[in-house]
Design a protein around this motif. Structure first.
Motif, short mmCIF file in Angstrom:
data_model
loop_
_atom_site.label_atom_id
_atom_site.label_comp_id
_atom_site.label_asym_id
_atom_site.label_seq_id
_atom_site.Cartn_x
_atom_site.Cartn_y
_atom_site.Cartn_z
N LEU A 26 52.66 44.89 39.69
CA LEU A 26 52.20 43.66 39.06
C LEU A 26 50.72 43.44 39.36
O LEU A 26 50.32 43.41 40.52
N PHE A 27 49.94 43.27 38.30
CA PHE A 27 48.50 43.03 38.43
C PHE A 27 48.17 41.65 37.87
O PHE A 27 48.79 41.18 36.91
N GLU A 28 47.17 41.01 38.46
CA GLU A 28 46.78 39.66 38.05
C GLU A 28 45.26 39.53 38.07
O GLU A 28 44.61 40.02 39.00
N GLY A 29 44.72 38.89 37.03
CA GLY A 29 43.31 38.56 37.00
C GLY A 29 43.15 37.06 37.09
O GLY A 29 43.91 36.31 36.46
N THR A 30 42.20 36.59 37.88
CA THR A 30 41.99 35.16 38.03
C THR A 30 40.58 34.79 37.60
O THR A 30 39.70 35.64 37.48
N GLY A 31 40.38 33.49 37.35
CA GLY A 31 39.10 33.01 36.84
C GLY A 31 38.41 32.00 37.74
O GLY A 31 38.77 31.82 38.90
N GLN A 32 37.41 31.36 37.19
CA GLN A 32 36.50 30.39 37.79
C GLN A 32 35.32 31.11 38.44
O GLN A 32 35.47 32.16 39.07
N TYR A 33 34.15 30.51 38.26
CA TYR A 33 32.94 31.09 38.82
C TYR A 33 32.99 31.08 40.35
O TYR A 33 33.33 30.07 40.97
N LYS A 84 63.18 45.52 31.29
CA LYS A 84 63.13 44.60 30.14
C LYS A 84 63.17 43.14 30.58
O LYS A 84 63.85 42.30 29.99
N ARG A 85 62.39 42.83 31.61
CA ARG A 85 62.32 41.45 32.11
C ARG A 85 60.99 40.82 31.71
O ARG A 85 59.95 41.49 31.69
N LEU A 86 61.04 39.53 31.41
CA LEU A 86 59.86 38.78 30.98
C LEU A 86 59.52 37.74 32.03
O LEU A 86 60.40 37.01 32.52
N PHE A 87 58.22 37.66 32.38
CA PHE A 87 57.76 36.75 33.42
C PHE A 87 56.63 35.88 32.89
O PHE A 87 55.83 36.31 32.07
N VAL A 88 56.57 34.64 33.39
CA VAL A 88 55.47 33.74 33.04
C VAL A 88 55.03 32.99 34.29
O VAL A 88 55.78 32.84 35.25
N THR A 89 53.79 32.52 34.26
CA THR A 89 53.30 31.64 35.31
C THR A 89 52.21 30.76 34.71
O THR A 89 52.04 30.73 33.49
N GLY A 90 51.50 30.05 35.57
CA GLY A 90 50.43 29.18 35.09
C GLY A 90 49.26 29.18 36.05
O GLY A 90 49.33 29.74 37.15
N LYS A 91 48.18 28.56 35.63
CA LYS A 91 47.00 28.45 36.47
C LYS A 91 47.31 27.53 37.65
O LYS A 91 47.74 26.39 37.46
N ASN A 92 47.09 28.04 38.86
CA ASN A 92 47.33 27.26 40.08
C ASN A 92 48.76 26.75 40.18
O ASN A 92 49.00 25.63 40.63
N PHE A 94 43.86 30.97 39.81
CA PHE A 94 43.62 30.41 38.49
C PHE A 94 43.92 31.54 37.48
O PHE A 94 43.03 32.21 36.99
N THR A 95 45.20 31.73 37.21
CA THR A 95 45.67 32.90 36.49
C THR A 95 45.10 32.99 35.08
O THR A 95 45.21 32.06 34.30
N GLN A 96 44.52 34.15 34.78
CA GLN A 96 43.95 34.42 33.47
C GLN A 96 44.59 35.62 32.80
O GLN A 96 44.60 35.73 31.57
N GLY A 97 45.11 36.54 33.59
CA GLY A 97 45.75 37.73 33.06
C GLY A 97 46.87 38.17 33.98
O GLY A 97 46.77 38.01 35.20
N LEU A 98 47.94 38.72 33.38
CA LEU A 98 49.11 39.12 34.16
C LEU A 98 49.72 40.33 33.47
O LEU A 98 49.92 40.30 32.25
N GLU A 99 50.02 41.39 34.23
CA GLU A 99 50.58 42.58 33.58
C GLU A 99 51.30 43.47 34.58
O GLU A 99 50.84 43.67 35.70
N PHE A 100 52.45 44.01 34.14
CA PHE A 100 53.14 45.06 34.88
C PHE A 100 52.68 46.41 34.36
O PHE A 100 52.53 46.60 33.14
#
Length: 254
Positions: free
Chosen positions: A52-59, A233-241, A41-47
């Motif tokens: 590549l690091f990712e933070g996810t959510g939900q209790y 100089k590359r740009l990436f996107v994703t979504g929750k689940n 459940f992607t909440q944060g994304l960063e190189f």
């Protein structure tokens, strides 16, 4: 300098012609698709440093992780306390900082070990997090973006995000700072806003309505997650689940 901004699929209808008349509109083209953990459940994304690091959510499911771009494999991971809802992340020097949603609690991790090294408090909700050369940059779901001192976490300044006509733009979620601009997902839409980090002016909209994963889980499986790799100089996107993470190219529509 990055040129481009996003305009969301469902959200775009909410923006009237007068609100966007003087703001450039862009669309996104897929350069390459990479595997992404559909349970994240992607909440944060960063190189940072090519990683590549990712933070996810939900209790009970919130995590901080390091991910291999090419395979989507989780290389390193730590669970957040079960009573917090993980939100945006950013990497500041040798630390990873992660917000929580309604707990008003920021968590600080050692970048190498993922060990918790500190905590801090802030007012309001925590949504997105990024940084420029001097400060952390934080969104809270409103039209206000705050700049925090990365050592004391005190608010240094804030900007009010608005259209050229002065209409505030809220629901600002995951953030990415690139060359004097802040890219922000507009919650529950397929739109990314390009925002002046100096004064909060909307500089453009990027429409990602054509960027869709092969699979997604749940009603909240919306676009959320922006990461810029500065060396290539590359740009990436994703979504929750979402089942994919996309490298995209931003091109003007008008």
């Amino acid at each position: 300098m990055l040129v481009g901004l996003i305009v969301a699929g469902g959200g775009w209808a909410a923006w009237t012609a007068s609100q966007t008349r003087r703001v450039p509109v862009y669309r996104a083209e897929i350069v390459k698709a990479y595997p992404h953990d559909i349970d994240a459940f992607t909440q944060g994304l960063e190189f940072a440093g090519g990683e590549l690091f990712e933070g996810t959510g939900q209790y009970g499911k919130s995590r901080l992780r390091k991910v291999q771009l090419e395979t989507g494999a989780v290389l390193q991971e730590v669970d957040l306390p079960r009573d917090v809802f993980g939100e945006g992340i950013t990497v500041w020097k040798d630390r990873i900082i992660q917000l929580t949603w309604q707990e008003r609690l920021g968590l600080i991790f050692d970048k190498a070990t993922f060990e918790t090294t500190g905590r801090f408090r802030y007012q309001g909700e925590g949504w997105g997090l990024t940084h420029d050369e001097s400060n952390l940059i934080m969104s809270d779901g409103t039209a206000t973006i705050r700049f925090l001192d990365p050592e004391t976490f005190k608010v240094v300044r804030s900007i009010r995000v608005s259209t050229p006509e002065g209409q505030p733009v809220d629901q600002l979620n995951e953030l990415e700072y690139i060359n004097g601009e802040i890219l922000a997902n507009i919650w529950n839409t397929s739109t990314i806003a390009r925002i002046s980090a100096k004064d909060g002016r909307i500089l453009g909209w990027i429409d990602l309505s054509t960027i869709r994963p092969r699979r997604a889980i749940g009603s909240n499986a919306v676009l959320n997650g922006i990461a810029y790799e500065p060396t290539s100089k590359r740009l990436f996107v994703t979504g929750k689940n979402w089942s994919e993470l996309f490298e995209i190219r931003v091109v003007p529509v008008r």
